[in-house]
Design a protein around this motif. Sequence first.
Motif, short mmCIF file in Angstrom:
data_model
loop_
_atom_site.label_atom_id
_atom_site.label_comp_id
_atom_site.label_asym_id
_atom_site.label_seq_id
_atom_site.Cartn_x
_atom_site.Cartn_y
_atom_site.Cartn_z
N UNK A 240 40.79 51.21 30.83
CA UNK A 240 39.78 50.25 31.27
C UNK A 240 40.12 48.87 30.72
N UNK A 241 40.15 47.88 31.60
CA UNK A 241 40.17 46.48 31.21
C UNK A 241 38.92 45.87 31.81
N UNK A 242 38.01 45.42 30.97
CA UNK A 242 36.66 45.07 31.40
C UNK A 242 36.60 43.63 31.90
N UNK A 243 36.68 43.48 33.22
CA UNK A 243 36.48 42.17 33.82
C UNK A 243 35.01 41.82 33.86
N UNK A 244 34.65 40.63 33.39
CA UNK A 244 33.25 40.23 33.32
C UNK A 244 33.06 38.84 33.90
N UNK A 245 31.87 38.60 34.42
CA UNK A 245 31.54 37.28 34.96
C UNK A 245 30.05 37.10 35.04
N UNK A 246 29.64 35.91 35.44
CA UNK A 246 28.22 35.59 35.53
C UNK A 246 27.59 36.07 36.83
N UNK A 247 28.34 36.00 37.92
CA UNK A 247 27.78 36.29 39.23
C UNK A 247 27.10 35.06 39.80
#
Length: 292
Positions: free
Chosen positions: A111-118
């Motif tokens: 797992x490489x956790x891509x994150x963002x605000x949306x």
Amino acid sequence: MRFTYAEAMTDPSYHLPLARAAEAAGYASVSVADSLIYPKESAARYPYTPDGDREFLEDKSFVETFVLIAAMGAVTSAIRFTPFVLKLAVRPPVLVAKQASSVAYLTGGRLALGVGLGPWPEDYAATGVPWARRGRRMDEAIEVVRGLTRGGYFEYHGEFYDLSPMKMSPVPAEPIPILVGGHSEAALRRAARLGDGWMHGGGDPAELDALLARLAALRAEEGADDRPFEIHAISPGAYTADGVKRLADKGVTDLIVGFRMPYVKGPDTEPLSRKIEKLERFAESVIAKVNP
């Protein structure tokens, strides 16, 4: 160069066989789209289509991100999964840490956790999270997720989250990379300061060089330009061996590729067999040449 296979907004029953096919063909990872709701009305614009239209999302299927990763992980053994991107700011970070550490543990660290605000204020309203100061909230959430998924006791005292010493078990053997998505100055700075990598969201291909240059400058400002850092990008150059080499020379580590236009209204009518044929053809014509 590593290659990520992207397929979203399709028949949910396709995801598991596509993950198996991508792994067999030599892709390094599969991207996993994240979406919570589709509001009936919204004044927000989608940032990665020319006109900001969002109607292509209506009635499209999105299996919950961690559920889908766990299911694909159970039928594969090597391929990695990259949420593209998880809307972290609308989720409780302690829960995200538990979900991420569990999935990473069960998949052997895949797992490489891509994150963002949306981009949708409605996601925030539906989950009871203020839209205001969402960037600072996400900064803190990244720190909480990183701290809890590394194992051992962790405490945090911030503006939005206040955690007494606690720990989780199990956690993966290696830290989960956190990849920050977004094209704004704040997103690039967040990636440089807090991220283990950056995820390019697409849009105008001509803008990629400027984004990469700005990201490099920000990493230098943060004193982070000498530590490992992943750059996941979408580019027309990904579809030829020469184009891949040029992107690698610019610092791109992972190329996200897909084989149909996702921003169209209505259901995806392409059959599973055709999707597998396309991903295998690309693997033979590009991946095999770039990574012999």
